[in-house]
Design a protein around this motif. Structure first.
Motif, short mmCIF file in Angstrom:
data_model
loop_
_atom_site.label_atom_id
_atom_site.label_comp_id
_atom_site.label_asym_id
_atom_site.label_seq_id
_atom_site.Cartn_x
_atom_site.Cartn_y
_atom_site.Cartn_z
N SER A 31 0.77 -1.06 0.01
CA SER A 31 0.08 0.06 -0.07
C SER A 31 0.92 1.20 0.05
N ASP A 32 0.30 2.35 -0.54
CA ASP A 32 0.95 3.70 -0.52
C ASP A 32 0.05 4.53 0.30
N PRO A 33 0.41 4.51 1.56
CA PRO A 33 -0.69 5.48 2.66
C PRO A 33 -0.18 6.75 2.68
N TYR A 34 -1.36 7.63 2.79
CA TYR A 34 -1.12 9.05 3.20
C TYR A 34 -2.38 9.54 4.03
N VAL A 35 -2.10 10.49 4.82
CA VAL A 35 -3.26 11.07 5.62
C VAL A 35 -3.89 12.39 5.31
N LYS A 36 -5.29 12.56 5.07
CA LYS A 36 -5.56 13.70 5.01
C LYS A 36 -6.50 14.17 6.17
N LEU A 37 -6.12 15.48 6.72
CA LEU A 37 -6.92 15.82 7.86
C LEU A 37 -7.46 17.34 7.82
N LYS A 38 -8.54 17.55 8.45
CA LYS A 38 -9.28 18.71 8.37
C LYS A 38 -10.04 18.97 9.62
N LEU A 39 -10.63 20.09 9.90
CA LEU A 39 -11.61 20.30 10.97
C LEU A 39 -12.97 20.27 10.45
#
Length: 538
Positions: free
Chosen positions: A281-289
């Protein structure tokens, strides 16, 4: 005898007609009235503006007044959209009218009032021009000139005491000049919280009213009575400064100030599931409020790694720690196509202790539905460090209401009166035929004030302030501002020339306390002037 009398009657009739025609021709040719004067013909440039408007009433406002802009594009848009707007407006009108009718008819012992037909016809309204006020406040003010000579068909059936009467409205004409204010402007779609609508003049309303096929407007005196009644009733409700207020957004939420910063450090993820065909897998994270319209922040992509480590830091602006939450989404990057979702979780900000770093290990879920059985499946974990740092009182940004506050008038201001402050900021694109050495001349109630002269400048900037102490609000007064150029050379040829002027109605500044606008100068090709007006009271 009857035969002879008939013959003589015809002869007498023919003889009388002949004599009458000859006498009439003789009188028309030889007896002309002596008190008829030739009309006075004057060039158009010698007439004042009011006379020209009466002579040429159909000239669009954008021709007669430089402050109004052409809106042909808007008229074309409405023309194409009118069949759909017609249905939408009529449906909305019915939904609004039904509860009002249901509430009112019991008072008059009426059984029912229903729309048999309701259509606005095939002719849309047209905008003759649009005036837009440019201010430094968080608002947008528009004044369109609307004319509608439509062919609507509105039929209302009224039942009372077992009888039914049908009333039909046809041939409706409406001329109106509304003021539409969108305020406050907010950073949330549709970018304004309220719509305020008012009328600058009494509207002109003309229509036909048929009752059981008969035209009621043909009854002597009824037409004028109904017209004046409608004008007065509408004016009492919506004539400026009275407004029709339409709320769109909750301004308390839309205008929330930032109260702190959420520091997020994405440390690592563990035991992620394989998404690629080759076992990685090639994971990354997206984050927001939540409740935030800003785009999500993203970490870098860790290729072919089911236990990635990022140690990447982000700062997010917090507006309401009691209702907002941090959303974390983990994706599998794809070179072609849409990325695959690997899991997500949410952290409510109210669970965080201010100014205290917290390291959280969160299970990745499919969604936040606790009853979804798929959330029981293991998708791995993500580890983050969160620190919520609220602002101190002196660090809080000022609100919109605080930033637009107006200074108070000085001591000694008359009771019931105030101070009118005129700030002449700058002018743009002013140009004289013989010289351009502009200064601004202000005339108010017989008093004249002048700014400094600026030599050879088409875009002068003055930034000068003038005050007028008044015993009562100048609600019905106008402020005359003129840009004048004087020759810098000695001589009597063209020593002074006007570069344009504007007359400003002061009723708006009394209502709003402050106005900062750019005005198109009359008698100037492209000239504009920016003037700020304030009404200060003690």
């Amino acid at each position: 005898m009857g035969f002879f009398s008939t013959i003589l009657g015809f002869c007498g009739f023919g003889f009388g007609i002949s004599i009458g025609l000859v006498a009439g021709y003789f009188l028309f040719i030889y007896f002309q009235p002596i008190d008829v004067e030739d009309p006075v013909i004057r060039p158009l440039v010698q007439h004042d503006s009011e006379t020209l408007q009466r002579m040429l009433p159909e000239i669009p406002l954008w021709v007669k007044n430089p402050d109004y802009d052409r809106v042909d594009w808007l008229n074309k848009f409405i023309l194409y959209m009118w069949p759909f707007l017609d249905k939408a407006i009529c449906k909305t009108a019915k939904n609004i009218a039904k509860p009002i009718i249901a509430e009112q008819i019991p008072k008059y012992k009426i059984e029912s009032v229903e729309f048999e037909t309701l259509t606005l016809g095939s002719l849309p309204p047209t905008f003759q021009g649009m005036k837009v006020y440019l201010t430094d406040e968080k608002e947008l003010i528009m004044e369109p000139s609307i004319k509608w000579a439509g062919n609507p068909n509105v039929t209302v059936a009224v039942k009372a005491f077992g009888l039914k009467a049908t009333v039909q409205v046809v041939d409706l004409q409406v001329f109106a000049a509304p003021r539409i204010t969108l305020k406050p402007l907010v950073p949330s779609f549709p970018c304004f919280a309220n719509i305020h609508v008012s009328l600058m003049d009494k509207p002109h309303v003309d229509f036909g009213l048929r009752l059981i096929g008969a035209d009621l407007m043909s009854i002597p005196g009824l037409y004028r009575f109904v017209q004046e009644l409608i004008k007065d009733q509408v004016a009492n409700m919506y004539l400026w400064p009275k407004t029709l207020d339409v709320p769109i957004l909750d301004p308390t939420k839309a205008l929330k100030r930032p109260v702190g910063i959420l520091h997020v450090k994405v440390l690592r993820a563990m035991k992620l599931k394989k998404k690629d065909l080759l076992g990685g897998s090639d994971p990354y994270v997206k984050l927001k409020l939540t409740e935030d319209k800003l785009p999500s922040k993203k970490t870098t992509v860790k290729h072919k790694n089911l236990n990635p480590e990022w140690n990447e830091e982000f700062n997010l602006v917090v507006k309401d720690p009691q209702s907002q939450a941090l959303e974390l989404h983990v994706y599998d990057w794809e070179q072609v196509g849409k990325p695959d979702k690997m899991g997500m979780n949410v952290v409510p900000l109210k669970d965080l202790t201010p100014d205290e770093p917290q390291v959280l290990t969160l299970d990745l879920l499919k969604n936040m539905d606790l009853n979804d059985p798929q959330n029981e499946k293991s998708r791995g974990q993500i580890v983050v460090e969160l620190t919520y740092k609220p602002f101190k009182e002196e660090e809080l940004p000022k609100s919109f209401e605080e930033t637009k506050s107006i200074k108070k008038a000085p001591d000694g201001t008359p009771t019931g009166g105030g101070m009118l402050v005129v700030i002449v900021h700058e002018a743009q694109d002013v140009e004289g035929k013989h010289h351009t050495n502009p200064y601004a001349r202000i005339l108010f109630r017989g008093e004249e004030r002048k700014t400094k002269h600026i030599k050879k400048n088409r875009d002068p900037r003055w930034e000068e302030e003038f005050t007028f102490m008044l015993e009562e609000p100048p609600t019905n007064d106008r402020l005359h501002v003129e840009v004048v150029s004087t020759s810098s050379r000695m001589g009597l040829l063209h020593p002074k020339e006007s570069l344009g002027y504007i007359d400003i109605n002061l009723s708006d500044v009394i209502s709003n306390k402050r106005i900062n606008e750019k005005y198109h100068l009359i008698d100037s090709k492209n000239g504009r002037i920016q003037i700020e007006l304030q009404w200060r009271t003690s």
